[in-house]
Design an enzyme around this catalytic site. Structure first.
Site, PDB file in Angstrom:
ATOM      1  N   LYS A  48       0.879  -1.114  -0.121  1.00  0.00           N
ATOM      2  CA  LYS A  48      -0.110   0.102  -0.067  1.00  0.00           C
ATOM      3  C   LYS A  48       0.792   1.300   0.004  1.00  0.00           C
ATOM      4  CE  LYS A  48      -4.087   1.724   2.698  1.00  0.00           C
ATOM      5  NZ  LYS A  48      -4.856   1.586   4.096  1.00  0.00           N
ATOM      6  N   SER A 130      -9.590   1.254   3.156  1.00  0.00           N
ATOM      7  CA  SER A 130      -8.832   2.085   2.411  1.00  0.00           C
ATOM      8  C   SER A 130      -7.749   1.364   1.545  1.00  0.00           C
ATOM      9  CB  SER A 130      -8.138   3.168   2.923  1.00  0.00           C
ATOM     10  OG  SER A 130      -7.371   2.611   3.985  1.00  0.00           O
ATOM     11  N   SER A 154      -9.654  -1.423   7.249  1.00  0.00           N
ATOM     12  CA  SER A 154      -9.287  -0.974   5.997  1.00  0.00           C
ATOM     13  C   SER A 154      -8.631  -2.368   5.125  1.00  0.00           C
ATOM     14  CB  SER A 154      -8.195   0.041   6.116  1.00  0.00           C
ATOM     15  OG  SER A 154      -8.888   1.190   6.600  1.00  0.00           O
TER      16      SER A 154
END
Length: 484
Positions: A48, A130, A154
């Protein structure tokens, strides 16, 4: 090397899904050669883009950090590379991890691999957030492991939406050094993989105290493990059956409980009485940390600097305001405003200090429940992944409905794992269930998930068909697939 070249080719074919912000193909090849020289088996990973990787841009999906390149590598990333990981790319996300759709980043939305390819530019299935980018990378097969971060769900949310396993470890057992923080006391580097066994394998690579992270902890050597489910006490929190839970999600949750019971587990009703306050508690605490953490992004020491020659930018404060207004989206700016409001002298005791007390009640409730049973079984989200058009039409309110099931875990610091266990009745989209354990019982969760993982196999077939269709439609020729 063949596995890494295959992953690179897959990443190129999947570009329409926008899972990567920065492609690092040459770096992955170099890391593969180093791994082989050290007697290790290379494997492709995607991280990420809120984790630092030396000399590779780290944007946090924000224009604020569009030109920022860190001079260091996050500890968990370094530990993965030392064990043979080859980084295929930095993955897309909601800007500064603020969102549950991966549609709110500055570089475009992430699109689930289960989306209709014929209309993917107009509408698509939400991959969750996310950490939607690393989830889609694993879902579409060009990463064996996706490194995400989990502040309120997330990683577990995208895992459920994409038919993957998502492990959120106990707070502190994985170093946060090199992770751009959203909420310092809740963030946890987390794992996407296809099986619980793989999650356990990658977790072991990342574990351990880090002198660069004062909150880091060692996982105790003496840990409970299970080889069978007979006698396992599984708690069903009654508060998780609420008005937002869809009939599909309820059916899958019920099926998971029934399957555990058939395997010899004892199903017991438990209560998490303060869960209903978790959303508002999280929003207050998160906003306060956001206001503090985002203060460094001023466009002066580093980050986006406004080029406006307007009179308002002639002062330092004016330049800071212009730079942040130009480079941060409405969600990020809104949380900064809210956090500063809660921290005002006249508001601190009324909001922030009360939220801290509620957090303690939530954590104590979780501890009490897990003193009565071995694990908790809950939904991960209120239903299957929605289309972007439906989510945006509803003003993104679905995000709060989904967060209700995952945020209490972060408030309490417990480990949790999301496992796909069924599908929606109408379109056959994946639906997951969540196992929550006591502190440091991360590997107990992977053991339990492994023993009931047979239900996940159907999603391997679904994902395989998606990849096949993408390959057939791709206009990228084999001769040019290896070009960076």
């Amino acid at each position: 090397m063949h596995k890494i070249e295959q992953a690179i080719a897959g990443a190129i074919r999947a570009r329409s899904h926008n899972a990567l912000i920065t492609e690092t193909f040459d770096l992955a090849r170099a890391q593969a050669r180093t791994a082989l020289d050290n007697g290790l088996q290379p494997f492709p990973v995607v991280i990420k883009d809120c984790f630092a990787l030396e000399s590779v841009p780290m944007t946090c999906a924000s224009r604020m950090l569009e030109s920022f390149t860190p001079p260091y590598t996050a500890t968990v990333v370094r530990r993965l590379i030392e064990n043979g990981a080859c980084v295929i790319g930095k993955a897309n996300l909601d800007e500064f991890c603020m969102g549950t759709s991966s549609a709110l980043g500055a570089f475009g939305p992430v699109k689930s691999g289960l989306s209709d390819e014929s209309s993917i530019n107009e509408d698509w299935l939400i991959p969750g957030g996310s950490s939607g980018g690393p989830a889609v990378a694993v879902q579409m097969g060009f990463a064996e492991m996706g490194l995400g971060s989990d502040t309120g769900g997330s990683t577990r949310n995208p895992a459920a939406f994409n038919g993957l396993v998502g492990l959120k470890p106990t707070y502190g057992i994985c170093s946060r050094f090199g992770l751009v923080p959203l909420v310092n006391s809740m963030d946890a580097p987390s794992i996407f993989a296809r099986t619980p066994e793989e999650c356990a394998r990658y977790l072991k690579m990342m574990l351990g105290v880090d002198p660069l992270d004062a909150t880091s902890l060692d996982l105790p050597r003496e840990r409970r493990r299970v080889e069978k489910l007979e006698g396992l006490r599984v708690g069903i929190p009654k508060e998780m059956h609420n008005d937002t839970l869809s009939s599909d999600a309820w059916a899958v949750w019920n099926a998971a409980a029934a399957a555990l019971e058939r395997a010899g587990a004892r199903i017991e009703m438990v209560s998490l009485p303060y869960t209903k306050y978790s959303l508002i508690c999280y929003h207050v605490l998160a906003a306060v940390d956001v206001a503090s953490n985002m203060a460094r992004f001023d466009g002066i020491s580093f980050g986006h600097r406004s080029k406006s020659e307007d009179e308002s930018t002639s002062s330092t404060y004016g330049l800071l305001a212009a730079s942040r207004s130009e480079s941060l989206n409405e969600v990020v700016r809104g949380r900064i405003f809210a956090g500063n409001y809660y921290l005002m002298k006249e508001n601190r005791a009324k909001y922030y200090e009360q939220a801290l007390k509620v957090r303690r009640l939530i954590a104590d409730g979780m501890k009490k429940a897990l003193g009565e049973v071995d694990v908790l079984l809950t939904p991960v989200a209120c239903g299957p992944p929605p289309l972007y058009s439906d989510l945006s039409k509803g003003g993104f309110q679905r995000e709060d409905a989904d967060d209700f099931y995952t945020q209490p875990v972060n408030l309490a610091g417990n480990p949790a794992i999301s496992v796909p266990f069924g599908s929606s009745s109408e379109k056959g989209l994946p639906i997951g269930v969540q196992l929550i354990g006591a502190h440091f019982e991360d590997l107990l969760l992977t053991d339990i998930a492994r023993l009931r993982f047979d239900s996940c196999c159907k999603y391997r077939l679904v994902i395989g068909e998606v990849i096949k269709k993408i390959e057939e439609k791709s206009e990228v020729k084999r001769s040019s697939e290896m070009e960076v």
